[in-house]
Every structure is written in C-alpha cells, then in structure tokens.
Design a protein around this motif. Structure first.
Motif, short mmCIF file in Angstrom:
data_model
loop_
_atom_site.label_atom_id
_atom_site.label_comp_id
_atom_site.label_asym_id
_atom_site.label_seq_id
_atom_site.Cartn_x
_atom_site.Cartn_y
_atom_site.Cartn_z
N GLU A 1 -75.55 75.97 26.67
CA GLU A 1 -76.34 75.92 27.90
C GLU A 1 -76.30 77.28 28.59
O GLU A 1 -75.23 77.87 28.75
CB GLU A 1 -75.80 74.85 28.84
CG GLU A 1 -75.93 73.43 28.31
CD GLU A 1 -77.37 72.97 28.22
OE1 GLU A 1 -78.20 73.43 29.03
OE2 GLU A 1 -77.67 72.17 27.31
N THR B 1 -76.60 79.41 31.94
CA THR B 1 -76.45 79.23 33.38
C THR B 1 -76.60 80.57 34.06
O THR B 1 -76.13 81.60 33.55
CB THR B 1 -75.06 78.63 33.71
OG1 THR B 1 -74.88 77.43 32.97
CG2 THR B 1 -74.94 78.32 35.20
N TRP B 2 -77.24 80.57 35.23
CA TRP B 2 -77.47 81.81 35.99
C TRP B 2 -76.56 81.83 37.20
O TRP B 2 -76.39 80.81 37.88
CB TRP B 2 -78.93 81.89 36.41
CG TRP B 2 -79.86 81.95 35.24
CD1 TRP B 2 -80.37 80.89 34.54
CD2 TRP B 2 -80.36 83.13 34.60
NE1 TRP B 2 -81.16 81.33 33.51
CE2 TRP B 2 -81.18 82.71 33.52
CE3 TRP B 2 -80.21 84.49 34.83
CZ2 TRP B 2 -81.83 83.60 32.68
CZ3 TRP B 2 -80.87 85.39 33.99
CH2 TRP B 2 -81.66 84.95 32.94
N TRP C 1 -68.51 83.42 26.73
CA TRP C 1 -69.82 83.03 27.25
C TRP C 1 -70.92 83.81 26.53
O TRP C 1 -72.10 83.69 26.86
CB TRP C 1 -69.89 83.29 28.75
CG TRP C 1 -69.47 84.69 29.13
CD1 TRP C 1 -68.22 85.11 29.49
CD2 TRP C 1 -70.31 85.84 29.18
NE1 TRP C 1 -68.24 86.46 29.74
CE2 TRP C 1 -69.51 86.94 29.56
CE3 TRP C 1 -71.66 86.06 28.94
CZ2 TRP C 1 -69.99 88.23 29.70
CZ3 TRP C 1 -72.17 87.35 29.07
CH2 TRP C 1 -71.32 88.42 29.46
#
Length: 198
Positions: free
Chosen positions: A23, A25-26, A78
């Motif tokens: 996923e 994510t910002w 990440w």
C-alpha cells in the motif's frame, strides 16, 4: 509506478510517499525534520577525526539503483518495487540523486533524495561499514551549501541526524521554508544541477 509529475508535485506541496505491505501512503508530518544549511550544521568531533584517516571515496550518481537497494536492505523497509522504479525514473530525469561512499571493496554506504528548486528532500541512507552514511551526509551538506540550497528536508528527525544539527520545525514553518526554497512555481519543474562537475 508513480508518475514523475505526481511525485514532484507532491514534494512541492511538502508531501512524500512510503510503501507498506503493498500500500502506498502519503505523509506530511506535523513536525518536520530539517538540517539547517546556514550555521546549524555541524560535524561531531569523532566524525572529523574519522574523516582524516578514512579510506572512503565519495561519488555522486554512479550507482543510484544500488544505493536505493542498500537503503531497502533491512528487516522492514518502505522501499518496495514501485518506490524503487519511480525514483530510478526521477534519477534518469535529473531530479533524484545518490551520494555514494565507496572503498576498495565497493559501495559501503550512501543516501539518496530529490532535488527541486533550492530544496533537497532526503529519502533514506544506509551503511555497510562504520560511518559510511555519515560521510555521505557531510558530502551532501557541503554540496548543497556550495550551490546555495536553502532547505535540506530529512522528513523525520532521528538521534543520528540530531548530532549533525538536525531540528524539528512545525508544519506551517516548514511550508514557509519550502515555499522560499522553491521560489515562483509555473507548474513546470526543472531539475537543478547537483554533484561535482554538474
């Protein structure tokens, strides 16, 4: 892959992506880590001694993908395939840069990030040998200072970065600093030169 204009537009707004289990994510932290490029940066005494006798050689942009892979080589990361390919494309376009620390055995550490206007957005760093990432950070700061950059964004502040003068600033102050560093925006991004000989 994240389109380059989406990534650059996000950075111009103070937003950056990270991946977690597939996923994307910002993030735009309430407290942002920065390293001042005027008089706030300092090199710890132990690091100064290490630099005098080190076998390391600093290079720029010779192994961007390898630097990203080094940053991703940890138990939890990440940096997934989407992030890797997106930033490698930014590198080919002249916006993303790696600072690499080599010795006679090869790449031992480094960092990478994105340059936009007079701002540099540090993404990640790694070390395979003691102090390698610190050498990369010192080289980056010196280069940014020499080229008149105004902002070195570290996203979050770590104890490691605090030793070099890193501080936290509230989001609204960060946005002011970012606006000053980017200057007038016409919607067209031009990669600034970076690295020796650029």
């Amino acid at each position: 892959m994240i389109p380059p204009q989406v990534l650059l537009g996000a950075y111009a707004q103070g937003v950056f992506p990270m991946a977690d289990q597939g996923e994307l994510t910002w993030f735009s932290p309430l407290l942002r880590g920065v390293i001042p490029l005027d008089h706030g940066f300092h090199i710890p005494h132990g690091m100064k001694r290490a630099m005098k006798r080190s076998p390391f050689v600093v290079k720029w942009d010779t192994d961007f993908r390898g630097t990203m892979q080094g940053c991703a080589d940890r138990e939890r990361t990440w940096i997934d395939a989407t992030i890797l390919e997106s930033y490698c494309l930014l590198h080919r376009l002249g916006y993303a840069h790696s600072v690499e620390v080599h010795d006679e055995e090869g790449l031992q550490g480094g960092l990478y990030g994105v340059a936009l206007g007079k701002a540099f957005f540090g993404e990640s760093m790694f070390s395979r040998k003691t102090d390698a990432s610190k050498f990369a950070l010192v080289a980056l700061v010196r280069e940014l200072q020499a080229r008149g950059f105004m902002l070195l964004d570290t996203q979050w502040l770590t104890d490691h970065l605090r030793k070099f003068g890193g501080i936290e600033v509230p989001r609204d102050e960060y946005q002011r600093r970012l606006k000053d560093a980017l200057g007038p925006q016409d919607g067209v991004f031009h990669p600034p030169p970076l690295g020796p000989g650029a």
